[in-house]
Scaffold this motif. Structure first.
Motif, PDB file in Angstrom:
ATOM      1  N   LEU A 209       0.793  -1.230   0.000  1.00  0.00           N
ATOM      2  CA  LEU A 209       0.000   0.000   0.000  1.00  0.00           C
ATOM      3  C   LEU A 209       0.828   1.285   0.000  1.00  0.00           C
ATOM      4  CD1 LEU A 209      -2.768  -1.030   2.575  1.00  0.00           C
ATOM      5  CD2 LEU A 209      -2.759  -1.288   0.084  1.00  0.00           C
ATOM      6  N   PHE A 210       2.146   1.152  -0.004  1.00  0.00           N
ATOM      7  CA  PHE A 210       2.971   2.367  -0.049  1.00  0.00           C
ATOM      8  C   PHE A 210       4.292   2.041  -0.723  1.00  0.00           C
ATOM      9  CE2 PHE A 210       6.133   1.680   3.425  1.00  0.00           C
ATOM     10  CZ  PHE A 210       5.605   0.544   4.004  1.00  0.00           C
ATOM     11  N   ASP A 211       5.111   3.067  -0.926  1.00  0.00           N
ATOM     12  CA  ASP A 211       6.450   2.831  -1.457  1.00  0.00           C
ATOM     13  C   ASP A 211       7.440   3.701  -0.674  1.00  0.00           C
ATOM     14  OD1 ASP A 211       6.093   5.403  -2.432  1.00  0.00           O
ATOM     15  OD2 ASP A 211       5.629   4.734  -4.454  1.00  0.00           O
ATOM     16  N   ASN A 212       8.709   3.541  -0.998  1.00  0.00           N
ATOM     17  CA  ASN A 212       9.753   4.269  -0.257  1.00  0.00           C
ATOM     18  C   ASN A 212       9.514   5.768  -0.260  1.00  0.00           C
ATOM     19  OD1 ASN A 212      11.286   2.125   0.631  1.00  0.00           O
ATOM     20  ND2 ASN A 212      12.656   2.136  -1.141  1.00  0.00           N
TER      21      ASN A 212
ATOM     22  N   ASP B 257      -6.968   6.675   2.476  1.00  0.00           N
ATOM     23  CA  ASP B 257      -8.283   6.522   1.852  1.00  0.00           C
ATOM     24  C   ASP B 257      -8.068   6.220   0.370  1.00  0.00           C
ATOM     25  OD1 ASP B 257      -7.710   8.893   0.542  1.00  0.00           O
ATOM     26  OD2 ASP B 257      -8.910  10.119   1.923  1.00  0.00           O
ATOM     27  N   GLU B 258      -9.126   6.304  -0.418  1.00  0.00           N
ATOM     28  CA  GLU B 258      -8.999   5.910  -1.828  1.00  0.00           C
ATOM     29  C   GLU B 258      -8.026   6.812  -2.601  1.00  0.00           C
ATOM     30  OE1 GLU B 258     -11.717   6.816  -0.286  1.00  0.00           O
ATOM     31  OE2 GLU B 258     -12.545   8.596  -1.278  1.00  0.00           O
ATOM     32  N   ASN B 259      -7.701   7.969  -2.044  1.00  0.00           N
ATOM     33  CA  ASN B 259      -6.751   8.860  -2.709  1.00  0.00           C
ATOM     34  C   ASN B 259      -5.314   8.687  -2.212  1.00  0.00           C
ATOM     35  OD1 ASN B 259      -8.810  10.179  -4.241  1.00  0.00           O
ATOM     36  ND2 ASN B 259      -9.378  11.311  -2.392  1.00  0.00           N
ATOM     37  N   GLY B 260      -5.125   7.701  -1.330  1.00  0.00           N
ATOM     38  CA  GLY B 260      -3.775   7.439  -0.849  1.00  0.00           C
ATOM     39  C   GLY B 260      -3.584   7.861   0.595  1.00  0.00           C
ATOM     40  N   TRP B 261      -2.325   8.014   0.971  1.00  0.00           N
ATOM     41  CA  TRP B 261      -1.966   8.309   2.360  1.00  0.00           C
ATOM     42  C   TRP B 261      -1.991   9.807   2.621  1.00  0.00           C
ATOM     43  CZ3 TRP B 261      -1.596   4.637   5.969  1.00  0.00           C
ATOM     44  CH2 TRP B 261      -1.443   3.320   5.517  1.00  0.00           C
TER      45      TRP B 261
END
Ligand SMILES: [Zn+2]
Length: 191
Positions: free
Chosen positions: A98-101, A118-122
């Motif tokens: 669900l995330f990257d560096n 949420d659906e738009n990210g962190w």
């Protein structure tokens, strides 16, 4: 005392009261194997792999990744404590997808408060007080679950400190069913 601390200590009291003969267990794992798996709270290796105290080593980190430190533990596991078979077990719906560096680095640089998603990210609270230190860490995220198992099995296999005769099994735990599903290419990678 915090509620959690109270609960944990009460649970431990009950556990210790019924400890039985487990105080006699030896240090080396009795069933001579090790599992590298994710820290995800839904995974209970003792349950999903049928472990009792003293049976096996369980090495856990975010993602169940073959980090340098996971390999350090595996090497100790066989070299000093005699394990002879290893499992790498990732799982469906892993938070590491669900995330990257870059995202993690930015979130930590912004603040040390817990982020929301949420659906738009962190999203960060923008409370300030963050640190750029997070940008220097490889968080070992992944996008493809099976591929991450293959890579980790390969990395362990390719370590000059890991003997060829230790089988390494690659599996994905299905959080919806509790089942372990083999990653066939990981097994090939381990051969
Ligand atoms: Zn996970």
């Amino acid at each position: 005392m915090s509620k959690i601390l109270e609960e944990v200590l009460a649970a431990n009291q009950r556990y210790a009261d019924n400890f039985g003969d487990k105080g006699e267990l030896g240090l080396p794992p009795a069933r001579s194997f090790a599992i590298l798996t994710c820290m995800d709270a839904r995974l209970d290796p003792a349950q999903y792999a049928g472990l009792a105290e003293g049976d096996a080593h369980v090495i856990r980190n975010a993602g169940g990744r073959a980090s340098d430190d996971a390999i350090r533990s595996l090497v100790i596991s066989y070299k000093l404590l005699g394990t002879r078979e290893w499992f790498v077990i990732h799982h469906t719906d892993c938070g590491m997808e669900l995330f990257d560096n870059e995202t993690m680095g930015e979130l930590l640089a912004s603040s040390l408060e817990t982020a929301s998603v949420d659906e738009n990210g962190w999203h960060d609270s923008k409370a300030g007080g963050g640190s750029v230190e997070g940008k220097y860490i490889n968080w070992l995220t992944f996008k493809d679950n099976a591929q991450s198992v293959i890579e980790d099995v390969q990395r362990i296999r390719n370590s000059p400190l890991v003997p060829d005769n230790i089988p390494i099994y690659g599996y994905i735990y299905d959080c919806r069913t509790g089942r372990l599903v083999e990653v066939p290419k990981a097994s090939v990678a381990a051969a």
